[in-house]
Design a protein around this motif. Structure first.
Motif, PDB file in Angstrom:
ATOM      1  N   ARG A 497      10.829  -1.143  -0.746  1.00 14.02           N
ATOM      2  CA  ARG A 497      10.517  -2.048   0.360  1.00 14.02           C
ATOM      3  C   ARG A 497      10.401  -1.259   1.659  1.00 14.02           C
ATOM      4  O   ARG A 497       9.476  -1.460   2.446  1.00 14.02           O
ATOM      5  CB  ARG A 497      11.599  -3.133   0.476  1.00 14.02           C
ATOM      6  N   HIS A 498      11.313  -0.318   1.825  1.00 17.46           N
ATOM      7  CA  HIS A 498      11.301   0.511   3.029  1.00 17.46           C
ATOM      8  C   HIS A 498       9.982   1.301   3.112  1.00 17.46           C
ATOM      9  O   HIS A 498       9.355   1.381   4.173  1.00 17.46           O
ATOM     10  CB  HIS A 498      12.504   1.454   2.992  1.00 17.46           C
ATOM     11  N   VAL A 499       9.568   1.869   1.982  1.00 15.39           N
ATOM     12  CA  VAL A 499       8.321   2.650   1.961  1.00 15.39           C
ATOM     13  C   VAL A 499       7.155   1.761   2.395  1.00 15.39           C
ATOM     14  O   VAL A 499       6.354   2.132   3.260  1.00 15.39           O
ATOM     15  CB  VAL A 499       8.047   3.216   0.545  1.00 15.39           C
ATOM     16  N   LEU A 500       7.081   0.572   1.823  1.00 13.29           N
ATOM     17  CA  LEU A 500       5.961  -0.330   2.151  1.00 13.29           C
ATOM     18  C   LEU A 500       6.036  -0.795   3.603  1.00 13.29           C
ATOM     19  O   LEU A 500       5.007  -0.937   4.268  1.00 13.29           O
ATOM     20  CB  LEU A 500       5.953  -1.517   1.194  1.00 13.29           C
ATOM     21  N   ASP A 501       7.261  -0.995   4.087  1.00 11.73           N
ATOM     22  CA  ASP A 501       7.412  -1.407   5.488  1.00 11.73           C
ATOM     23  C   ASP A 501       6.885  -0.329   6.424  1.00 11.73           C
ATOM     24  O   ASP A 501       6.181  -0.608   7.382  1.00 11.73           O
ATOM     25  CB  ASP A 501       8.889  -1.676   5.825  1.00 11.73           C
ATOM     26  N   VAL A 502       7.266   0.922   6.111  1.00  9.49           N
ATOM     27  CA  VAL A 502       6.832   2.020   6.981  1.00  9.49           C
ATOM     28  C   VAL A 502       5.311   2.193   6.900  1.00  9.49           C
ATOM     29  O   VAL A 502       4.644   2.438   7.903  1.00  9.49           O
ATOM     30  CB  VAL A 502       7.543   3.338   6.588  1.00  9.49           C
ATOM     31  N   ALA A 503       4.767   2.043   5.694  1.00 10.66           N
ATOM     32  CA  ALA A 503       3.329   2.283   5.504  1.00 10.66           C
ATOM     33  C   ALA A 503       2.487   1.172   6.139  1.00 10.66           C
ATOM     34  O   ALA A 503       1.306   1.372   6.431  1.00 10.66           O
ATOM     35  CB  ALA A 503       3.014   2.400   4.021  1.00 10.66           C
ATOM     36  N   ARG A 504       3.068   0.001   6.327  1.00 14.98           N
ATOM     37  CA  ARG A 504       2.348  -1.167   6.887  1.00 14.98           C
ATOM     38  C   ARG A 504       1.059  -1.431   6.124  1.00 14.98           C
ATOM     39  O   ARG A 504       1.111  -1.682   4.943  1.00 14.98           O
ATOM     40  CB  ARG A 504       2.083  -0.945   8.358  1.00 14.98           C
ATOM     41  N   ASP A 505      -0.087  -1.288   6.789  1.00 13.65           N
ATOM     42  CA  ASP A 505      -1.309  -1.635   6.058  1.00 13.65           C
ATOM     43  C   ASP A 505      -1.944  -0.436   5.353  1.00 13.65           C
ATOM     44  O   ASP A 505      -3.029  -0.538   4.799  1.00 13.65           O
ATOM     45  CB  ASP A 505      -2.313  -2.318   6.994  1.00 13.65           C
ATOM     46  N   LYS A 506      -1.289   0.710   5.382  1.00 12.48           N
ATOM     47  CA  LYS A 506      -1.832   1.848   4.637  1.00 12.48           C
ATOM     48  C   LYS A 506      -1.435   1.708   3.163  1.00 12.48           C
ATOM     49  O   LYS A 506      -0.300   1.334   2.858  1.00 12.48           O
ATOM     50  CB  LYS A 506      -1.278   3.157   5.186  1.00 12.48           C
ATOM     51  N   PRO A 507      -2.355   2.028   2.240  1.00 12.72           N
ATOM     52  CA  PRO A 507      -2.022   1.854   0.822  1.00 12.72           C
ATOM     53  C   PRO A 507      -0.979   2.867   0.337  1.00 12.72           C
ATOM     54  O   PRO A 507      -0.932   3.994   0.820  1.00 12.72           O
ATOM     55  CB  PRO A 507      -3.360   2.098   0.119  1.00 12.72           C
ATOM     56  N   LEU A 558       7.861  -4.951  -8.032  1.00 18.96           N
ATOM     57  CA  LEU A 558       7.227  -6.262  -7.828  1.00 18.96           C
ATOM     58  C   LEU A 558       7.918  -7.038  -6.716  1.00 18.96           C
ATOM     59  O   LEU A 558       7.281  -7.660  -5.870  1.00 18.96           O
ATOM     60  CB  LEU A 558       7.266  -7.071  -9.129  1.00 18.96           C
ATOM     61  N   LYS A 559       9.246  -6.975  -6.716  1.00 19.33           N
ATOM     62  CA  LYS A 559       9.981  -7.724  -5.699  1.00 19.33           C
ATOM     63  C   LYS A 559       9.752  -7.118  -4.317  1.00 19.33           C
ATOM     64  O   LYS A 559       9.541  -7.838  -3.339  1.00 19.33           O
ATOM     65  CB  LYS A 559      11.477  -7.705  -6.006  1.00 19.33           C
ATOM     66  N   ALA A 560       9.796  -5.769  -4.268  1.00 16.47           N
ATOM     67  CA  ALA A 560       9.648  -5.104  -2.968  1.00 16.47           C
ATOM     68  C   ALA A 560       8.274  -5.371  -2.362  1.00 16.47           C
ATOM     69  O   ALA A 560       8.113  -5.402  -1.149  1.00 16.47           O
ATOM     70  CB  ALA A 560       9.871  -3.604  -3.123  1.00 16.47           C
ATOM     71  N   ALA A 561       7.268  -5.557  -3.244  1.00 17.55           N
ATOM     72  CA  ALA A 561       5.895  -5.712  -2.746  1.00 17.55           C
ATOM     73  C   ALA A 561       5.500  -7.180  -2.602  1.00 17.55           C
ATOM     74  O   ALA A 561       4.315  -7.485  -2.439  1.00 17.55           O
ATOM     75  CB  ALA A 561       4.928  -4.992  -3.675  1.00 17.55           C
ATOM     76  N   GLY A 562       6.492  -8.079  -2.654  1.00 20.92           N
ATOM     77  CA  GLY A 562       6.187  -9.505  -2.516  1.00 20.92           C
ATOM     78  C   GLY A 562       5.334  -9.761  -1.276  1.00 20.92           C
ATOM     79  O   GLY A 562       5.652  -9.289  -0.194  1.00 20.92           O
ATOM     80  N   GLY A 563       4.211 -10.457  -1.442  1.00 21.67           N
ATOM     81  CA  GLY A 563       3.364 -10.785  -0.289  1.00 21.67           C
ATOM     82  C   GLY A 563       2.425  -9.674   0.142  1.00 21.67           C
ATOM     83  O   GLY A 563       1.729  -9.792   1.136  1.00 21.67           O
ATOM     84  N   ARG A 564       2.403  -8.546  -0.566  1.00 17.39           N
ATOM     85  CA  ARG A 564       1.462  -7.469  -0.218  1.00 17.39           C
ATOM     86  C   ARG A 564       0.896  -6.862  -1.498  1.00 17.39           C
ATOM     87  O   ARG A 564       1.280  -7.238  -2.608  1.00 17.39           O
ATOM     88  CB  ARG A 564       2.105  -6.392   0.642  1.00 17.39           C
ATOM     89  N   GLU A 565       0.010  -5.886  -1.316  1.00 16.67           N
ATOM     90  CA  GLU A 565      -0.615  -5.270  -2.490  1.00 16.67           C
ATOM     91  C   GLU A 565       0.357  -4.284  -3.143  1.00 16.67           C
ATOM     92  O   GLU A 565       1.086  -3.577  -2.465  1.00 16.67           O
ATOM     93  CB  GLU A 565      -1.882  -4.515  -2.069  1.00 16.67           C
ATOM     94  N   LEU A 566       0.342  -4.233  -4.468  1.00 22.99           N
ATOM     95  CA  LEU A 566       1.157  -3.240  -5.183  1.00 22.99           C
ATOM     96  C   LEU A 566       0.243  -2.364  -6.038  1.00 22.99           C
ATOM     97  O   LEU A 566      -0.558  -2.868  -6.831  1.00 22.99           O
ATOM     98  CB  LEU A 566       2.195  -3.937  -6.069  1.00 22.99           C
ATOM     99  N   ARG A 567       0.373  -1.064  -5.854  1.00 24.15           N
ATOM    100  CA  ARG A 567      -0.381  -0.100  -6.666  1.00 24.15           C
ATOM    101  C   ARG A 567       0.620   0.723  -7.472  1.00 24.15           C
ATOM    102  O   ARG A 567       1.525   1.336  -6.898  1.00 24.15           O
ATOM    103  CB  ARG A 567      -1.201   0.836  -5.781  1.00 24.15           C
ATOM    104  N   VAL A 568       0.462   0.707  -8.790  1.00 22.86           N
ATOM    105  CA  VAL A 568       1.388   1.430  -9.664  1.00 22.86           C
ATOM    106  C   VAL A 568       0.577   2.310 -10.604  1.00 22.86           C
ATOM    107  O   VAL A 568      -0.464   1.879 -11.113  1.00 22.86           O
ATOM    108  CB  VAL A 568       2.223   0.438 -10.523  1.00 22.86           C
ATOM    109  N   MET A 569       1.043   3.549 -10.817  1.00 26.43           N
ATOM    110  CA  MET A 569       0.362   4.359 -11.836  1.00 26.43           C
ATOM    111  C   MET A 569       1.358   5.031 -12.775  1.00 26.43           C
ATOM    112  O   MET A 569       2.528   5.211 -12.448  1.00 26.43           O
ATOM    113  CB  MET A 569      -0.564   5.377 -11.182  1.00 26.43           C
TER     114      MET A 569
END
Ligand code: PEP
Ligand code: MG
Length: 757
Positions: A497-507, A558-569
């Motif tokens: 969640r922290h990673v996605l928060d910091v990245a904001r709209d960057k993938p 999945l939980k951390a990315a709730g409401g945003r895009e999730l990219r997994v490889m």
């Protein structure tokens, strides 16, 4: 046991304590010390030699020898009895000194009339700083307690030397050995150059109270501290995270054994009975032991020595009633941490803005501490033997993380050269910063996404700083690798969640845990030892076999990315079936979470890493099976060339910019284009300007690299005529290969077009 003639060791130590307290000039103090020793030991001569930076032992004070020889008489290390003591760091006790093969007579001293000789090295942290001797005319036997007393006195003198008291006595241009410049060659663990001042991670505890008032009381204090030390080790051993087998446990068990080692304890007790405080006794025994061990080459014994060192430090802390050293407020602004080894978490305790480098006596490129230091972009040199005992807090030091070299107390010209390098780099960084705001487009208008690789929370500030378009590879296993046990589901979720928060709209592209091979978790071992771990039970193979592990991680993502895009490889995919299996597992998790009305990601993109050559013959199917493909060129190159990526014997042997590998990379890019599936590349290849240039020429429009590489790659990109390069590569790779020098041709292309590489 103690004689009365001369007063015995206790009286001597008391007299020394008084002398140290008197306000005397250094020379006067030394003169009085040698006189006191001579009188106490009923010796006709007592002399002190101090080791200079030019490896000469200079007579600094004497009682009994010709006084005009002071600061004049000198011996090389290894020369005469005094030089022999300095070279071996061992005492010499001789009834008939002149018969000793090393005996050398210095005419200016007038010492030819003396027969018996007792000399001890002046040691500090195992390092020889000088030699202290007594001599008698008669053929006399010096007793063991006299030897002890002389060694203890030598400790006092060592402190005087280390605190710089004697430096004022040296003649201009003849510095003491303690301030000698030294260079060490170790291994390059992380690039960059750091200039700064030594901060010993485990500062040597400076024992200031040397002499005890009451030996029996002091022995009791020592015993009680030993008792607490043993208890604390037992306590650590019983903790859950070391309860099973493992390195950590083995180390602690060795500590426990040593803490009960009768020889060690007895030597410390003896020193206390001779008048030292428990602290001073621990330090003395440790210093003697280290000096002896320094000449040993047996790696097992050296390793044990460092265990004893740590143990002695712990015991000192017990005695002085201190917990582990708090990070000093007074940390210099340009701290270079010098440590035998340290935990990754401990490095994070230092304020980043003050760290300029890290020097480790141990460590490997894959150690956690090194992974973390790399994430923090700190230059690191590892395997630098002797760095800890040779440095003092506050010494000037340079870490050259490019060459794995360390310069301690560097001379002005060395320092000047490095300072110039640092200035040059800073100027280049300035240039890259200016580029940050420019669109990432080639000279002929081709847009290329420059992404960064990350894996720890400390990496994240780099996202804004480097101007990366997003995180192309987030190595989730790093959180697992720096932890002592499996991170709990909530901890994983919190980090993502922290990673996605910091990245904001960057993938951000998260890679599921890639463990096995060279990435080992100490708390998780393969059921069977593997002969070829790189080809073994690792990455997606392992997580598909341990679905609970993967499920926990997927749920956290999945939980951390709730409401945003999730990219997994997924790493190390070998066959399409594995992707299908992983997708089923994810679908199940999505269903599970939606049943419990969790906030789900707005979109889910699944990718595969292309690292295993088998996928080259399933390229079209692969492109259909996923939303994107990311080439892991580190592993792909190792498997295509059958060349271990960590084997330094092979590191320069095969070139990724050779026709076969460039063809492999082109086929992948072409397959992506055919299917309309985005293809990116996230191995080290993306971070080197010349290979990044080649990738763009091959058709890659997104590459992911270490944050430090973004600036240089962008500088290259802005000058690149991508169309022209593509045409050149097309022509060259389409021709039969007769060993074409692709790297040379790429270099030439860059030169012709003024492209900075
Ligand atoms: C690779 O193999 O190129 C890659 C990016 O993964 P890693 O280096 O983590 O194995
Ligand atoms: Mg890989």
């Amino acid at each position: 046991m103690m004689r009365d003639i001369g007063g015995g060791p206790r009286v001597l130590l008391r007299r020394l304590r008084e002398l140290m307290a008197e306000p005397l000039e250094p020379q006067e103090r030394l003169d009085r010390i040698v006189r006191e020793i001579a009188s106490n030991m009923v010796a006709e001569v007592c002399s002190l030699y101090v080791l200079r930076a030019d490896s000469v032992l200079e007579l600094y004070a004497t009682e009994g020898l010709n006084p005009s020889a002071v600061h004049r008489a000198q011996l090389q290390i290894g020369q005469g009895l005094v030089g022999t003591i300095a070279a071996s760091a061992r005492a010499l006790n001789l009834t008939d000194a002149q018969k000793h093969p090393a005996f050398a007579y210095l005419p200016e001293t007038g010492e030819e009339i003396y027969n018996s000789f007792l000399g001890v090295p002046v040691l500090r942290a195992g390092r020889t700083l000088g030699v202290l001797t007594v001599q008698n005319r008669t053929k006399r036997n010096y007793r063991e307690d006299e030897l002890e007393a002389l060694e203890t006195t030598a400790m006092v003198i060592a402190e005087m030397i280390a605190t710089g008291d004697l430096a004022r006595l040296s003649r201009p241009g003849l510095d003491l050995d303690l301030s000698r410049p030294m260079s060490f060659t170790g291994l390059a663990f992380n690039e960059g150059i750091g200039l700064g001042h030594v901060v010993l991670h485990e500062p040597r505890i400076v024992v200031t109270n040397l002499f005890n008032e009451d030996s029996e009381e002091e022995v009791r204090r020592l015993e009680s501290a030993l008792g607490s030390l043993r208890l604390s080790i037992d306590d650590m051993l019983s903790r859950r995270d070391v309860a099973s087998e493992g390195e950590h446990r083995a180390v602690l068990e060795a500590y426990r054994m040593f803490a009960h080692d009768q020889g060690w304890v007895r030597r410390i007790e003896e020193a206390v009975r001779n008048g030292l405080t428990a602290e001073a006794a621990v330090e003395k025994v440790q210093s003697d032991m280290r000096a002896r061990m320094m000449h040993m080459t047996d790696p097992y014994m050296r390793e044990r020595m460092s265990d004893f060192d740590d143990l002695a430090n712990r015991l000192l802390r017990q005695l002085m009633g201190r917990g582990p050293e708090a990070i000093a407020e007074s940390l210099p602004k340009d701290a270079i941490i010098v440590a035998r080894s340290m935990g990754a978490a401990e490095l994070l305790d230092y304020p980043r803005e003050r760290l300029r480098g890290l020097v480790l006596e141990d460590g490997a490129i894959t150690s956690h501490i090194v992974i973390v230091a790399r994430a923090m972009a700190i230059p690191v040199a590892g395997q630098v033997t002797g760095a800890v005992s040779m440095s003092e807090n506050g010494d000037a030091i340079i870490v050259d993380g490019d060459a794995g070299r360390v310069h301690l107390r560097p001379q002005a010209d060395v320092e000047g050269a490095y300072a110039e390098k640092v200035r040059f780099r800073a100027k280049r960084q300035e240039l890259y910063r200016e580029l940050r705001g420019r669109p990432s487009v080639t000279r002929d208008g081709v847009a290329v996404d420059l992404m960064m690789n990350a894996g720890l929370a400390v990496d994240l500030p780099q996202l804004a700083e480097s101007g990366a378009a997003g995180i192309g590879l987030y190595r989730t296993e790093l959180q697992f690798m720096v932890a002592a046990t499996f991170p709990r589901a909530e901890q994983q979720e919190e980090l993502y969640r922290h990673v996605l928060d910091v990245a904001r709209d960057k993938p951000v592209t998260f890679r599921t845990i890639d463990i096995g091979g060279d990435k080992v978790l100490p708390y998780f071992k393969s059921a069977k030892p593997e002969e070829n771990p790189a080809l073994g039970w690792r990455a997606i193979r392992l997580t598909l076999d341990r679905p609970a592990l993967l499920r926990t991680q997927i749920r956290a993502l999945l939980k951390a990315a709730g409401g945003r895009e999730l990219r997994v490889m997924f790493p190390m995919v070998t066959e399409i079936g594995e992707i299908r299996q992983a997708r089923e597992l994810i679908d199940r998790e999505v269903r599970h979470l939606s049943r419990f009305a969790h906030h789900l990601p707005t979109s889910l993109k699944l990718g595969a890493m292309l690292e295993v050559p088998s996928l080259m013959w399933q390229l079209d199917e692969l492109m259909q099976a996923v939303d994107f493909v990311s080439v892991g060129s580190n592993d792909l190159f190792q498997f295509v060339m059958a060349a271990d990526r960590g084997n330094t014997l092979l590191s320069d042997r095969f070139d990724p910019l050779s026709v076969p590998f460039l063809r492999v990379l082109r086929q992948i890019a072409d397959a992506g284009k055919r299917a309309g599936t985005p293809v990116t590349l996230c191995g080290e290849l993306a971070g080197r300007t010349i290979s990044a240039m080649a990738l763009i020429g091959l058709g890659y429009r997104s590459i992911s690299m270490s944050p430090a590489a973004i600036g240089p790659v962008k500088a290259m990109l802005c000058e690149l005529p991508a169309g022209e390069l593509a045409a050149m590569l097309d022509a060259l790779l389409g021709k039969p290969d007769g060993g074409t020098d692709m790297r040379g041709l790429l270099d030439e292309f860059a030169r012709k077009h003024d492209i900075p590489l």
